[in-house]
Motif scaffolding. Sequence first.
Motif, mmCIF file in Angstrom:
data_model
loop_
_atom_site.group_PDB
_atom_site.id
_atom_site.type_symbol
_atom_site.label_atom_id
_atom_site.label_comp_id
_atom_site.label_asym_id
_atom_site.label_seq_id
_atom_site.Cartn_x
_atom_site.Cartn_y
_atom_site.Cartn_z
ATOM 1 N N ALA A 1 2.272 -27.555 59.198
ATOM 2 C CA ALA A 1 3.497 -28.258 59.585
ATOM 3 C C ALA A 1 3.449 -28.675 61.051
ATOM 4 C CB ALA A 1 4.718 -27.371 59.329
ATOM 5 N N ALA A 2 2.965 -27.769 61.913
ATOM 6 C CA ALA A 2 2.826 -28.110 63.333
ATOM 7 C C ALA A 2 1.783 -29.206 63.525
ATOM 8 C CB ALA A 2 2.445 -26.866 64.126
ATOM 9 N N GLY A 3 0.725 -29.179 62.698
ATOM 10 C CA GLY A 3 -0.290 -30.231 62.772
ATOM 11 C C GLY A 3 0.265 -31.585 62.373
ATOM 12 N N TYR A 4 1.047 -31.627 61.300
ATOM 13 C CA TYR A 4 1.701 -32.887 60.910
ATOM 14 C C TYR A 4 2.499 -33.457 62.086
ATOM 15 C CZ TYR A 4 1.097 -32.134 55.781
ATOM 16 O OH TYR A 4 0.599 -31.988 54.511
ATOM 17 N N GLY B 1 11.773 -30.524 66.112
ATOM 18 C CA GLY B 1 11.336 -29.131 66.056
ATOM 19 C C GLY B 1 9.852 -28.954 65.888
ATOM 20 N N ALA B 2 9.102 -30.061 65.796
ATOM 21 C CA ALA B 2 7.636 -30.033 65.709
ATOM 22 C C ALA B 2 7.140 -29.264 64.491
ATOM 23 C CB ALA B 2 7.024 -29.457 66.990
ATOM 24 N N ASN C 1 12.402 -26.066 68.403
ATOM 25 C CA ASN C 1 11.720 -25.431 67.286
ATOM 26 C C ASN C 1 12.616 -24.335 66.714
ATOM 27 O OD1 ASN C 1 9.898 -23.070 66.243
ATOM 28 N ND2 ASN C 1 8.648 -24.905 66.077
ATOM 29 N N LEU C 2 12.971 -24.447 65.431
ATOM 30 C CA LEU C 2 13.942 -23.535 64.838
ATOM 31 C C LEU C 2 13.456 -22.095 64.872
ATOM 32 C CD1 LEU C 2 16.692 -23.497 63.387
ATOM 33 C CD2 LEU C 2 15.444 -23.653 61.222
#
Length: 894
Positions: A586-589, A630-631, A808-809
């Motif tokens: 998810a962070a990579g996306y 939120g990256a 970032n949540l």
Amino acid sequence: MTGMNTEQAINSAVDRARQWSPFLSMILDRETALASALSDGQLDLTLSSATPDMPVPKRLRLERRAMALNVAIGDLAGILDLTAVTGALTRFADYALDTAIRTAIDERTPGAEPVGFTAIALGKQGSGELNYSSDIDPILLFDPLTLPRKPREEPEQAAVRIGKRVVELLQARDGDGYVLRVDLRLRPSPEITPIVLPVEAAIGYYEAQALPWERAAFIRARAAAGDIAFGQGFLDAIRPFVWRRTLDFGAIREIRGISARIRDHHLQGQAFGAGYDLKRGRGGIREAEFFAQIHQLIHGGRDPTVRAPATRDALARLAEAGWIGGDEARALTDGYTLLRTIEHRVQMIDDRQTHALPTGDALDRVAKLHGVEDAGALLALLAPRVAATGRIYDALDDTVRPAFSHDPVTLEADLAAAGFDAPEPARQRIEAWRAGAYPALRSPAAREALEAVLPTLVTAFATAPVPQSALLRLDALLERLPSAINIFRLLEARPGLATLLAAILSHAPTLADDLGRRPTLLDGLIDATAFAPVGDIAALETAMRADDAGSDYQARLDHVRRVVGELRFALGAQIVAGASDPLHVAAGYARVAEAAIGVLAGATIAEFAKAHGTVPGSELVILALGRMGGAMLTHASDLDLIYLFTGDFAAESDGPKPLGATLYYNRLAQRVTAALSVATAAGPLYQIDTRLRPSGGQGPLVVTLDSFARYQRDDAWTWEHMALTRARPVFGSTGARDAVAAIIRGVLEGERPVRDVVADARSMRAEMAAHKAPAGPLDAKLLPGGLVDLEFAVHVVQLVNRTGFDPNLGAAIDRLVEQGLAPPALRAAHDVLTRLLVTLRLVAPDATPPGHATEALIARAIGVADWAAVIATLGSTRQEVRGFWMQATGEQDG
């Protein structure tokens, strides 16, 4: 030079040259000044008996003769290594070719600048590795608009006459020898084309008609003489033909085929020993070159670092990048260096362009010239290097594969033996493919490629979690392909990739659909780097800029779409393969999306400025919210963006078509949105949502920072401040980003209207629940106790307490936990729900339970043992979130 000083080494080399090389002995007798300098231990590569006032042909021949002697003695003495030897030979060839071109033009049009005529060096001249006694293989090109010519002379006639004179100046022999042998047969269609080609015709040929071996030849192409800038322009134009991002394993097979044909044609030189062909023999020079070029063709389209023309440089870079093994690179380099050195010894004997070891006493002569005792010692020196090169090159050719029967009964039995539980439908699919059921399968080349890859496909798909489902999705993919040849060749060459493809088609309909639209996405998975975390934003931006688009705006849009598509596909494949934590994916996306915003916004601004200039003292700033802020994106996430601009709204741009600042930035933002969203020939990119801007869809697309600040401080509603908790600047200068971040921080910490945050949040959540029901029983986002409840509850606590802010949540939850405002278990709940959401977007986008095989993949992704544990963990996580929601809002479950 061990045990010798430089003078002794040179004298020893001169003695061996006189004794064992008739050619070098002849030059020593004729070049007395040179011989005298060498006898004094002086090696001067510039020294010759030529003088500037000599006619050009004679001067070049004498310079070549002197160069041949100096380089040979430096080589034999151990003063010049292979790099220095081939470099000196290449520099002379470039100089002689350039001199011939200038002379030929000046003879016909005295005083004219040598423009519009260039020589593209191929082969060893192009790579700076020219042989001691070698042809040069240039392609001669001309520009009809700039070529100097006589009055009323057609450019084509002038070019051919210049070309003929160039060849004559270099090849004609007299008592002083010759300059260079010139071979023009590497030009396009040499049997029917003139010796000098118009540049546009050459570009058209290489873009549309060129053969695979010509791609390999241009790995070593260089503008070497004449109008260098013109030549470089030609090479820039055809670079996409040489370095293709889409892998062409058909071309790789053809290069291997060339090698096989060379072995067959030069059969007498294959056996190692006297008569062995150092260039074309098994384990010879050509196989080291082909090994490097094959890997360059595979990887060079995506990795510019391996585009080195020289063989040893290419091997080193391929090893540094991890595409080949370090031991392989060293063995091939050592073998190449030694064989090229001995090849030069063979050629020094009589200045003949030969590559074969002689037989009988002549082989002893080569050995002694090299400085070893006899032929036996020379062969013992060569043998292990030749064997190592041959072994490494042979490992490339794994073309011997089992074939599947065309008999239906036998084929079905073979499929059952391979592991298909239902072999009959699989047999029916294969028979349909063989019958050319789809356009992509109708050509003889496609059917040949299918037969070659069938054993790989059957093995991979038989062991897939859902073989029949995977096979049907492959069938749907083949139905949509314009050509299946390349994907078959790719899977044949990379059997492990077929296994991954089967898993993707079994588990991930989202990725299968992406692959159906763009089959070349599979190319990006050919090596282990596809399963490493994507780089940081700076590295990603570099990759999105590093291509052949240059300043072409449309090409830049296409290139970024290709890179983003490949990266997103690879990130999804990491989850299917179990190679990465979905949180990391998810962070990579998000990093990929931020890099795309940076590159495309920058390119759009530059393109827009061509017509409208820039607004002095002002710039565009892009603010991301939601999951992008939120990256932590999913494969299918929209990008929630707000566009702002700094400076005075009353200012005006300074371009040819000036605009007021507000109109300027609104038009620019529309262009940026289009750059990020509109589908091009390379496919779509992202859905862009700008409805979170001030006044929503009713407000202007872009406002100033001051307007944004006033709106947030005076007029924004609770839902807008909740959205602001996840806002993050993703484009703009550091100063502009800091200014926006300061506005956001001030608003969140209290510079906003007093509102009943709790009541507003309860009302909004109820309205959302009424109008947007969960998609299915696994909807980690919308189910009660899902991510939306978690987000709302966190934002309520943040806004009420004016603390714990982080876009970032997960990080925001950590801050609240540290301050005692949230239970410690909440972070684990966030991680479970996020992992589930990111995974389901790929494997069950409708949020309904998948097949049993995919259940295991989901369990692995969220870190539990089995499907029962998935259901239990989701239930307990929802209870944890629901409890926090009720604690934050005072709401009770009814």
